[in-house]
Scaffold this motif. Structure first.
Motif, PDB file in Angstrom:
ATOM      1  N   UNK A 157       0.833  -1.174   0.000  1.00 29.77           N
ATOM      2  CA  UNK A 157       0.000   0.000   0.000  1.00 29.77           C
ATOM      3  C   UNK A 157       0.893   1.257   0.000  1.00 29.77           C
ATOM      4  N   UNK A 158       0.546   2.248  -0.825  1.00 30.20           N
ATOM      5  CA  UNK A 158       1.307   3.486  -0.928  1.00 30.20           C
ATOM      6  C   UNK A 158       1.139   4.328   0.323  1.00 30.20           C
ATOM      7  N   UNK A 159       2.230   5.054   0.680  1.00 25.52           N
ATOM      8  CA  UNK A 159       2.155   5.994   1.804  1.00 25.52           C
ATOM      9  C   UNK A 159       1.332   7.196   1.380  1.00 25.52           C
ATOM     10  N   UNK A 160       0.559   7.733   2.304  1.00 25.06           N
ATOM     11  CA  UNK A 160      -0.258   8.904   1.994  1.00 25.06           C
ATOM     12  C   UNK A 160       0.220  10.088   2.820  1.00 25.06           C
ATOM     13  N   UNK A 161      -0.196  11.263   2.439  1.00 24.59           N
ATOM     14  CA  UNK A 161       0.166  12.468   3.175  1.00 24.59           C
ATOM     15  C   UNK A 161       1.146  13.321   2.391  1.00 24.59           C
TER      16      UNK A 161
ATOM     17  N   UNK B 172       7.957  14.416   2.253  1.00 29.12           N
ATOM     18  CA  UNK B 172       8.950  14.939   3.194  1.00 29.12           C
ATOM     19  C   UNK B 172       9.653  16.140   2.585  1.00 29.12           C
ATOM     20  N   UNK B 173       9.899  17.169   3.407  1.00 26.38           N
ATOM     21  CA  UNK B 173      10.611  18.359   2.959  1.00 26.38           C
ATOM     22  C   UNK B 173      12.094  18.036   2.813  1.00 26.38           C
ATOM     23  N   UNK B 174      12.740  18.724   1.876  1.00 29.00           N
ATOM     24  CA  UNK B 174      14.166  18.523   1.664  1.00 29.00           C
ATOM     25  C   UNK B 174      14.956  18.955   2.899  1.00 29.00           C
TER      26      UNK B 174
END
Length: 66
Positions: free
Chosen positions: A1-5, A8-10
């Motif tokens: 299942x793909x992560x949602x949300x 992540x910022x660099x």
């Protein structure tokens, strides 16, 4: 299942500051931010960069050197 949300910022901004300022300075900051289309945090970061450059500091590999 793909992560949602959100992705992540660099360079995540995890450090928080709380400062005290007068109404005149706050008004100038808000006006500047509105004109530039930036947040107060971004304005502070730009200000710090400008101050460091004025005193001859240069950032290399994340470290400020004179």
């Amino acid at each position: 299942m793909k992560k949602m949300g959100r992705p992540k910022a660099e360079k995540p901004k995890e450090i928080k500051y709380s400062i005290r300022t007068d109404e005149e300075t706050e008004s100038k900051l808000l006006r500047y931010c509105e004109e530039e289309g930036i947040t107060k945090g971004e304005a502070y970061r730009r200000g710090i960069e400008l101050l460091l450059k004025q005193v001859g500091c240069e950032c290399t590999s994340g470290l400020w050197i004179r």
